[in-house]
Enzyme design. Sequence first.
Site, PDB file in Angstrom:
ATOM      1  N   ALA A 153       1.459  10.355   6.460  1.00  0.00           N
ATOM      2  CA  ALA A 153       2.654   9.469   6.746  1.00  0.00           C
ATOM      3  C   ALA A 153       2.537   8.717   5.197  1.00  0.00           C
ATOM      4  O   ALA A 153       1.596   8.234   5.118  1.00  0.00           O
ATOM      5  CB  ALA A 153       1.862   8.469   7.642  1.00  0.00           C
ATOM      6  N   LEU A 346       7.164   6.568  -1.957  1.00  0.00           N
ATOM      7  CA  LEU A 346       6.342   7.517  -2.366  1.00  0.00           C
ATOM      8  C   LEU A 346       5.186   7.665  -1.986  1.00  0.00           C
ATOM      9  O   LEU A 346       4.917   6.094  -2.278  1.00  0.00           O
ATOM     10  CB  LEU A 346       6.676   8.207  -4.276  1.00  0.00           C
ATOM     11  CG  LEU A 346       7.886   7.899  -4.124  1.00  0.00           C
ATOM     12  CD1 LEU A 346       8.503   8.457  -5.497  1.00  0.00           C
ATOM     13  CD2 LEU A 346       8.806   9.592  -3.370  1.00  0.00           C
ATOM     14  N   LYS A 347       4.317   8.233  -1.901  1.00  0.00           N
ATOM     15  CA  LYS A 347       2.828   7.980  -1.071  1.00  0.00           C
ATOM     16  C   LYS A 347       2.349   8.245  -2.870  1.00  0.00           C
ATOM     17  O   LYS A 347       2.459   8.627  -4.079  1.00  0.00           O
ATOM     18  CB  LYS A 347       2.611   9.388  -1.086  1.00  0.00           C
ATOM     19  CG  LYS A 347       1.125   9.325  -0.213  1.00  0.00           C
ATOM     20  CD  LYS A 347       0.966   8.839   0.992  1.00  0.00           C
ATOM     21  CE  LYS A 347      -0.275   8.993   1.755  1.00  0.00           C
ATOM     22  NZ  LYS A 347      -0.585   7.769   2.743  1.00  0.00           N
ATOM     23  N   SER A 348       1.340   7.169  -2.202  1.00  0.00           N
ATOM     24  CA  SER A 348       0.817   6.740  -3.997  1.00  0.00           C
ATOM     25  C   SER A 348      -0.952   6.307  -3.396  1.00  0.00           C
ATOM     26  O   SER A 348      -0.956   6.406  -2.299  1.00  0.00           O
ATOM     27  CB  SER A 348       1.321   5.216  -4.526  1.00  0.00           C
ATOM     28  OG  SER A 348       0.843   4.479  -3.291  1.00  0.00           O
TER      29      SER A 348
END
Length: 349
Positions: A153, A346-348
Amino acid sequence: MSAPTKGRPGWIMSGEMAEQPAVLRRVLVEGGPAIRDTARRIAAHRPRFVLLSARGTSDHAALYAKYLIEAELGLPCGLTSMSTATASGVRPQLAGVLLITVSQSGGSPDLAAASRAAREAGAITLAVTNNPDSPVAEASEYHVDLLAGPEKALPATKTYTAELLALYLFVKGLRGESGTEAAPVPELAEGVLARDAEVRHLAGRYRFAERMVITSRGYGYPTAREAALKLMETSYIPALAYSGADLLHGPLAMVDNISPVIAIVTEGRGGAALQPVLDRLRGRGADLVVVGPPGQVAAAPLGFALPTTSVPEALQPVLEILPLQKLAYEVSLARGQDPDAPRALLKSA
């Protein structure tokens, strides 16, 4: 905590929130010995100062560590300005300084570059990540593994509470202590996460909110900042997080009887310091919700009571954030959003 059907909005975030008690147990049982050993080896260097480096959600875990280190160890502690090393090329003298880099993925290039530069400048470097093979871990001399498993997630949940607990055990380890007082936390977390209906009721108040204020003092302040981030990234509500002391210096003017305010009351000195702020908020007729011990919730119009009576003040943030993660999730769904896929994100780290 009931999970939605696979493929429905929020099903990934919901599942990862539900994993948190198991992750916390893993940190305690599987990760605890390694964390204590790492702390012992770092304590032998006798660091004179601590710097913390992080981004996003992990930055709030780092802020929590700042409170811990100053209160438990009496060491001066600050948050780094990574751009001084990565953009400006500054090389400070860091001999005897402990740099702790906190990163969920360990993949952020600026975090890795700052860790590498600090190590070259003489710092003792520790990475706290969920990936021992990440660039940040490789750039650091020491590493603490969060053992949280893959986090898919976009809103980080289980890695955040794992960071808090791992940092707590690490700081206790620097003092030569085992941190066994954290043992009840996973079971308490299960109980908090099971109270879906209470959080869903609160979420109904914020479906049409245009802005929110979240406030706390002491160990609860990082929780306020993390809760504000979760609300903003999942439901797009402008959520402003203030230390209670800062709230009284100007921002209180924007609070009125239609302005939602969430107060996180940590049981202990931080909660006592927040009392004058709660009094002022009540005096202004604020739409106030309290997250904290039962006595504080009973005195408020509405709230979510936490089982913190037997939990040390420094550990309570692990429980405080849980209903607020769930609140962000429920508000997002109520506003027709998908918390698994916040727009433009965005996933970071």
